[in-house]
Design a protein around this motif. Structure first.
Motif, PDB file in Angstrom:
ATOM      1  N   MET A   1       0.846  -1.171   0.000  1.00 47.81           N
ATOM      2  CA  MET A   1       0.000   0.000   0.000  1.00 47.81           C
ATOM      3  C   MET A   1       0.894   1.237   0.000  1.00 47.81           C
ATOM      4  O   MET A   1       1.869   1.312   0.741  1.00 47.81           O
ATOM      5  CB  MET A   1      -0.902  -0.028   1.232  1.00 47.81           C
ATOM      6  CG  MET A   1      -1.862   1.111   1.304  1.00 47.81           C
ATOM      7  SD  MET A   1      -2.937   1.086   2.746  1.00 47.81           S
ATOM      8  CE  MET A   1      -3.852  -0.398   2.461  1.00 47.81           C
ATOM      9  N   ALA A   2       0.557   2.189  -0.815  1.00 45.64           N
ATOM     10  CA  ALA A   2       1.339   3.414  -0.913  1.00 45.64           C
ATOM     11  C   ALA A   2       1.112   4.302   0.298  1.00 45.64           C
ATOM     12  O   ALA A   2       0.026   4.339   0.859  1.00 45.64           O
ATOM     13  CB  ALA A   2       0.964   4.169  -2.181  1.00 45.64           C
ATOM     14  N   ASP A   3       2.173   4.997   0.683  1.00 49.35           N
ATOM     15  CA  ASP A   3       2.059   5.959   1.778  1.00 49.35           C
ATOM     16  C   ASP A   3       1.565   7.282   1.225  1.00 49.35           C
ATOM     17  O   ASP A   3       1.740   7.595   0.055  1.00 49.35           O
ATOM     18  CB  ASP A   3       3.411   6.171   2.449  1.00 49.35           C
ATOM     19  CG  ASP A   3       3.855   4.992   3.278  1.00 49.35           C
ATOM     20  OD1 ASP A   3       3.014   4.121   3.564  1.00 49.35           O
ATOM     21  OD2 ASP A   3       5.045   4.935   3.636  1.00 49.35           O
ATOM     22  N   THR A   4       0.974   8.074   2.094  1.00 49.76           N
ATOM     23  CA  THR A   4       0.532   9.417   1.738  1.00 49.76           C
ATOM     24  C   THR A   4       0.804  10.313   2.928  1.00 49.76           C
ATOM     25  O   THR A   4       1.260   9.859   3.968  1.00 49.76           O
ATOM     26  CB  THR A   4      -0.969   9.425   1.348  1.00 49.76           C
ATOM     27  OG1 THR A   4      -1.293  10.710   0.836  1.00 49.76           O
ATOM     28  CG2 THR A   4      -1.855   9.089   2.528  1.00 49.76           C
ATOM     29  N   SER A   5       0.538  11.579   2.791  1.00 45.67           N
ATOM     30  CA  SER A   5       0.741  12.491   3.915  1.00 45.67           C
ATOM     31  C   SER A   5      -0.571  13.199   4.222  1.00 45.67           C
ATOM     32  O   SER A   5      -1.443  13.312   3.372  1.00 45.67           O
ATOM     33  CB  SER A   5       1.841  13.510   3.607  1.00 45.67           C
ATOM     34  OG  SER A   5       1.492  14.276   2.483  1.00 45.67           O
ATOM     35  N   VAL A   6      -0.656  13.646   5.453  1.00 46.65           N
ATOM     36  CA  VAL A   6      -1.828  14.373   5.921  1.00 46.65           C
ATOM     37  C   VAL A   6      -1.315  15.633   6.594  1.00 46.65           C
ATOM     38  O   VAL A   6      -0.385  15.578   7.398  1.00 46.65           O
ATOM     39  CB  VAL A   6      -2.639  13.521   6.930  1.00 46.65           C
ATOM     40  CG1 VAL A   6      -3.794  14.308   7.489  1.00 46.65           C
ATOM     41  CG2 VAL A   6      -3.103  12.237   6.288  1.00 46.65           C
ATOM     42  N   LYS A   7      -1.925  16.760   6.283  1.00 47.63           N
ATOM     43  CA  LYS A   7      -1.499  18.016   6.892  1.00 47.63           C
ATOM     44  C   LYS A   7      -2.203  18.193   8.236  1.00 47.63           C
ATOM     45  O   LYS A   7      -3.428  18.170   8.312  1.00 47.63           O
ATOM     46  CB  LYS A   7      -1.804  19.186   5.977  1.00 47.63           C
ATOM     47  CG  LYS A   7      -0.968  19.186   4.719  1.00 47.63           C
ATOM     48  CD  LYS A   7      -1.259  20.416   3.878  1.00 47.63           C
ATOM     49  CE  LYS A   7      -0.489  20.363   2.590  1.00 47.63           C
ATOM     50  NZ  LYS A   7       0.823  20.950   2.661  1.00 47.63           N
ATOM     51  N   ILE A   8      -1.398  18.322   9.285  1.00 42.93           N
ATOM     52  CA  ILE A   8      -1.907  18.589  10.626  1.00 42.93           C
ATOM     53  C   ILE A   8      -1.015  19.647  11.256  1.00 42.93           C
ATOM     54  O   ILE A   8       0.123  19.860  10.819  1.00 42.93           O
ATOM     55  CB  ILE A   8      -1.939  17.316  11.516  1.00 42.93           C
ATOM     56  CG1 ILE A   8      -0.565  16.666  11.613  1.00 42.93           C
ATOM     57  CG2 ILE A   8      -2.968  16.331  10.997  1.00 42.93           C
ATOM     58  CD1 ILE A   8      -0.486  15.500  12.569  1.00 42.93           C
ATOM     59  N   ASP A   9      -1.521  20.300  12.268  1.00 45.80           N
ATOM     60  CA  ASP A   9      -0.708  21.325  12.919  1.00 45.80           C
ATOM     61  C   ASP A   9       0.393  20.670  13.754  1.00 45.80           C
ATOM     62  O   ASP A   9       0.333  19.495  14.096  1.00 45.80           O
ATOM     63  CB  ASP A   9      -1.584  22.264  13.770  1.00 45.80           C
ATOM     64  CG  ASP A   9      -2.298  21.522  14.885  1.00 45.80           C
ATOM     65  OD1 ASP A   9      -1.654  21.226  15.901  1.00 45.80           O
ATOM     66  OD2 ASP A   9      -3.502  21.239  14.714  1.00 45.80           O
ATOM     67  N   ASP A  10       1.408  21.454  14.075  1.00 45.73           N
ATOM     68  CA  ASP A  10       2.570  20.939  14.800  1.00 45.73           C
ATOM     69  C   ASP A  10       2.202  20.370  16.166  1.00 45.73           C
ATOM     70  O   ASP A  10       2.755  19.361  16.597  1.00 45.73           O
ATOM     71  CB  ASP A  10       3.624  22.038  14.983  1.00 45.73           C
ATOM     72  CG  ASP A  10       4.272  22.462  13.674  1.00 45.73           C
ATOM     73  OD1 ASP A  10       4.131  21.731  12.668  1.00 45.73           O
ATOM     74  OD2 ASP A  10       4.923  23.527  13.659  1.00 45.73           O
ATOM     75  N   THR A  11       1.268  21.014  16.846  1.00 44.09           N
ATOM     76  CA  THR A  11       0.872  20.554  18.179  1.00 44.09           C
ATOM     77  C   THR A  11       0.245  19.164  18.109  1.00 44.09           C
ATOM     78  O   THR A  11       0.585  18.283  18.900  1.00 44.09           O
ATOM     79  CB  THR A  11      -0.107  21.555  18.824  1.00 44.09           C
ATOM     80  OG1 THR A  11       0.532  22.831  18.908  1.00 44.09           O
ATOM     81  CG2 THR A  11      -0.525  21.100  20.211  1.00 44.09           C
ATOM     82  N   THR A  12      -0.636  18.975  17.147  1.00 48.93           N
ATOM     83  CA  THR A  12      -1.275  17.662  16.989  1.00 48.93           C
ATOM     84  C   THR A  12      -0.238  16.612  16.607  1.00 48.93           C
ATOM     85  O   THR A  12      -0.240  15.505  17.134  1.00 48.93           O
ATOM     86  CB  THR A  12      -2.400  17.731  15.936  1.00 48.93           C
ATOM     87  OG1 THR A  12      -3.354  18.694  16.370  1.00 48.93           O
ATOM     88  CG2 THR A  12      -3.072  16.386  15.748  1.00 48.93           C
ATOM     89  N   ARG A  13       0.666  16.963  15.686  1.00 44.15           N
ATOM     90  CA  ARG A  13       1.726  16.037  15.307  1.00 44.15           C
ATOM     91  C   ARG A  13       2.562  15.634  16.519  1.00 44.15           C
ATOM     92  O   ARG A  13       2.845  14.456  16.731  1.00 44.15           O
ATOM     93  CB  ARG A  13       2.634  16.669  14.238  1.00 44.15           C
ATOM     94  CG  ARG A  13       3.725  15.684  13.777  1.00 44.15           C
ATOM     95  CD  ARG A  13       4.992  16.363  13.267  1.00 44.15           C
ATOM     96  NE  ARG A  13       5.535  17.268  14.269  1.00 44.15           N
ATOM     97  CZ  ARG A  13       5.996  18.473  14.002  1.00 44.15           C
ATOM     98  NH1 ARG A  13       5.980  18.948  12.764  1.00 44.15           N
ATOM     99  NH2 ARG A  13       6.488  19.223  14.953  1.00 44.15           N
ATOM    100  N   ASP A  14       2.916  16.600  17.340  1.00 45.18           N
ATOM    101  CA  ASP A  14       3.736  16.318  18.518  1.00 45.18           C
ATOM    102  C   ASP A  14       2.988  15.418  19.501  1.00 45.18           C
ATOM    103  O   ASP A  14       3.586  14.518  20.102  1.00 45.18           O
ATOM    104  CB  ASP A  14       4.159  17.616  19.201  1.00 45.18           C
ATOM    105  CG  ASP A  14       5.126  18.444  18.350  1.00 45.18           C
ATOM    106  OD1 ASP A  14       5.673  17.914  17.352  1.00 45.18           O
ATOM    107  OD2 ASP A  14       5.316  19.641  18.671  1.00 45.18           O
ATOM    108  N   ARG A  15       1.697  15.662  19.668  1.00 47.75           N
ATOM    109  CA  ARG A  15       0.894  14.827  20.575  1.00 47.75           C
ATOM    110  C   ARG A  15       0.819  13.392  20.060  1.00 47.75           C
ATOM    111  O   ARG A  15       0.982  12.432  20.822  1.00 47.75           O
ATOM    112  CB  ARG A  15      -0.502  15.416  20.731  1.00 47.75           C
ATOM    113  CG  ARG A  15      -0.516  16.736  21.493  1.00 47.75           C
ATOM    114  CD  ARG A  15      -1.861  17.405  21.466  1.00 47.75           C
ATOM    115  NE  ARG A  15      -2.855  16.600  22.177  1.00 47.75           N
ATOM    116  CZ  ARG A  15      -4.156  16.746  22.037  1.00 47.75           C
ATOM    117  NH1 ARG A  15      -4.647  17.641  21.201  1.00 47.75           N
ATOM    118  NH2 ARG A  15      -4.978  15.998  22.721  1.00 47.75           N
ATOM    119  N   LEU A  16       0.569  13.250  18.756  1.00 49.13           N
ATOM    120  CA  LEU A  16       0.500  11.908  18.172  1.00 49.13           C
ATOM    121  C   LEU A  16       1.851  11.203  18.258  1.00 49.13           C
ATOM    122  O   LEU A  16       1.927   9.998  18.546  1.00 49.13           O
ATOM    123  CB  LEU A  16       0.022  11.975  16.723  1.00 49.13           C
ATOM    124  CG  LEU A  16      -1.439  12.355  16.535  1.00 49.13           C
ATOM    125  CD1 LEU A  16      -1.729  12.664  15.073  1.00 49.13           C
ATOM    126  CD2 LEU A  16      -2.348  11.251  17.048  1.00 49.13           C
TER     127      LEU A  16
END
Length: 83
Positions: free
Chosen positions: A1-16
């Motif tokens: 399966m191919a990878d893709t990207s999702v745009k999220i804010d830095d705070t959410t990225r850091d939490r995840l």
């Protein structure tokens, strides 16, 4: 399966990322796990709603008790005591 990207804010990225790290997983694997868990939650919510609709019908619980003997008696528990 191919990878893709999702745009999220830095705070959410850091939490995840912190959650994934805490679980000892890559963020990719962690997000896949979260998606499966959310699908299971949604299915359980749907089943719960259906169950509630069914038991709300007049006479259903009485009929269940008549057919299956009702709930078992609650076990008698002794209170734990300190030595």
């Amino acid at each position: 399966m191919a990878d893709t990207s999702v745009k999220i804010d830095d705070t959410t990225r850091d939490r995840l990322k912190a959650l994934a790290d805490g679980a000892g997983m890559s963020m990719k694997d962690y997000l896949a796990k979260v998606a499966v868990e959310k699908e299971h939650e949604q299915a359980l919510d749907t089943a719960t709603a259906a169950f509630r609709r069914v038991i709300a019908a007049p006479g259903i619980l009485d009929r269940f008790d008549a057919d299956f003997g009702g709930l078992p008696p609650a076990p008698a528990h002794e209170s734990p005591r300190a030595a």
